[in-house]
Scaffold this active site. Structure first.
Site, PDB file in Angstrom:
ATOM      1  N   HIS A 133     -23.702  20.024 -35.177  1.00  0.00           N
ATOM      2  CA  HIS A 133     -23.927  18.712 -35.822  1.00  0.00           C
ATOM      3  C   HIS A 133     -24.383  17.822 -34.694  1.00  0.00           C
ATOM      4  O   HIS A 133     -23.767  17.590 -33.495  1.00  0.00           O
ATOM      5  CB  HIS A 133     -22.603  18.294 -36.351  1.00  0.00           C
ATOM      6  CG  HIS A 133     -21.394  18.336 -35.707  1.00  0.00           C
ATOM      7  ND1 HIS A 133     -20.618  19.468 -35.514  1.00  0.00           N
ATOM      8  CD2 HIS A 133     -20.459  17.659 -35.174  1.00  0.00           C
ATOM      9  CE1 HIS A 133     -19.682  19.404 -34.821  1.00  0.00           C
ATOM     10  NE2 HIS A 133     -19.413  18.125 -34.597  1.00  0.00           N
ATOM     11  N   HIS A 188     -24.194  13.689 -33.804  1.00  0.00           N
ATOM     12  CA  HIS A 188     -23.387  12.562 -34.251  1.00  0.00           C
ATOM     13  C   HIS A 188     -24.529  11.144 -34.061  1.00  0.00           C
ATOM     14  O   HIS A 188     -25.234  11.245 -32.784  1.00  0.00           O
ATOM     15  CB  HIS A 188     -22.388  12.226 -33.121  1.00  0.00           C
ATOM     16  CG  HIS A 188     -21.276  13.120 -33.249  1.00  0.00           C
ATOM     17  ND1 HIS A 188     -19.856  12.928 -34.028  1.00  0.00           N
ATOM     18  CD2 HIS A 188     -20.978  14.336 -32.770  1.00  0.00           C
ATOM     19  CE1 HIS A 188     -19.075  13.799 -33.846  1.00  0.00           C
ATOM     20  NE2 HIS A 188     -19.612  14.785 -33.251  1.00  0.00           N
TER      21      HIS A 188
HETATM   22  P1  5GP Z   1     -16.900  17.414 -33.005  1.00  0.00           P
HETATM   23  O1  5GP Z   1     -15.714  16.947 -32.317  1.00  0.00           O
HETATM   24  O2  5GP Z   1     -16.819  19.042 -33.665  1.00  0.00           O
HETATM   25  O3  5GP Z   1     -18.397  17.109 -32.435  1.00  0.00           O
HETATM   26  O4  5GP Z   1     -17.077  16.288 -34.402  1.00  0.00           O
HETATM   27  C1  5GP Z   1     -16.427  17.020 -35.485  1.00  0.00           C
HETATM   28  C2  5GP Z   1     -16.654  15.597 -36.449  1.00  0.00           C
HETATM   29  O5  5GP Z   1     -16.437  16.090 -37.589  1.00  0.00           O
HETATM   30  C3  5GP Z   1     -15.177  14.638 -36.097  1.00  0.00           C
HETATM   31  O6  5GP Z   1     -15.950  13.475 -35.509  1.00  0.00           O
HETATM   32  C4  5GP Z   1     -14.692  14.602 -37.265  1.00  0.00           C
HETATM   33  O7  5GP Z   1     -14.308  13.192 -37.851  1.00  0.00           O
HETATM   34  C5  5GP Z   1     -15.671  15.133 -38.375  1.00  0.00           C
HETATM   35  N1  5GP Z   1     -15.146  15.653 -39.396  1.00  0.00           N
HETATM   36  C6  5GP Z   1     -14.190  16.691 -39.589  1.00  0.00           C
HETATM   37  N2  5GP Z   1     -13.696  17.214 -40.772  1.00  0.00           N
HETATM   38  C7  5GP Z   1     -14.509  16.498 -41.469  1.00  0.00           C
HETATM   39  C8  5GP Z   1     -14.727  16.571 -43.132  1.00  0.00           C
HETATM   40  O8  5GP Z   1     -14.125  17.352 -43.716  1.00  0.00           O
HETATM   41  N3  5GP Z   1     -15.567  15.530 -43.550  1.00  0.00           N
HETATM   42  C9  5GP Z   1     -16.434  14.515 -42.791  1.00  0.00           C
HETATM   43  N4  5GP Z   1     -16.855  13.718 -43.310  1.00  0.00           N
HETATM   44  N5  5GP Z   1     -16.250  14.719 -41.530  1.00  0.00           N
HETATM   45  C10 5GP Z   1     -15.309  15.420 -40.809  1.00  0.00           C
END
Ligand code: 5GP
Ligand code: ZN
Length: 141
Positions: free
Chosen positions: A100, A102
């Site tokens: 993903h 951001h």
């Molecule tokens: P990572 O640390 O993997 O780059 O970021 C994962 C992101 O996914 C985090 O910013 C977290 O807030 C978001 N996230 C985790 N679970 C969910 C969810 O169930 N729904 C949404 N909309 N965002 C999520």
């Protein structure tokens, strides 16, 4: 679809999300724990763990969506700029193992940092070491 993947479940509509964009291959929604108003996640619909796992045509679709969405997200929250980034792999802080991007809107004086603040101890590399790294990358590409 990977059944225990939160983002696959969001794409399937099994977990609700504040969806902001969808096409055949790409899905985008607001982060549930936003670092800024408008913090958006942009993902391929198919489950791939890291950028290297994403097929090239899907990677192009993902970048096209990022390219189109970033200014729209910025405008929606009246941002001055944005950071657009992937935590690409666990050691880089990736917590959800469905790749993903951001989009994090930024505002003048918001107290945040540039992307350079991400890394830990920075290395002190000689010109020869830089040449060696550059040719390793160029040769393997
Ligand atoms: P990572 O640390 O993997 O780059 O970021 C994962 C992101 O996914 C985090 O910013 C977290 O807030 C978001 N996230 C985790 N679970 C969910 C969810 O169930 N729904 C949404 N909309 N965002 C999520
Ligand atoms: Zn997934």
């Amino acid at each position: 679809m990977v059944n225990d993947c939160i983002f696959c479940q969001i794409v399937a509509g099994d977990i609700p999300s504040k969806t902001v964009y969808e096409d055949d291959t790409v899905f985008a929604f607001l982060d549930v724990n936003p670092l800024a108003p408008g913090h958006t996640l942009v993902i391929p619909k198919d489950h791939h763990e890291t950028l290297a796992d994403v097929p090239e045509d899907t990677a192009s679709d993902l970048f096209s969506a990022l390219h189109r969405l970033t200014p729209v997200v910025e405008d929606a929250v009246d941002a001055d700029a944005s950071n657009v980034a992937f935590n690409n792999g666990e050691a880089a802080g990736q917590e959800v193992s469905h790749v993903h991007a951001h989009i994090i809107p930024r505002f003048d004086g918001d107290g945040g940092n540039p992307i350079h603040a991400i890394a830990g101890n920075t290395p002190d590399l000689s010109d020869e070491e830089l040449d060696e790294i550059a040719s390793d990358i160029a040769d393997a590409r």
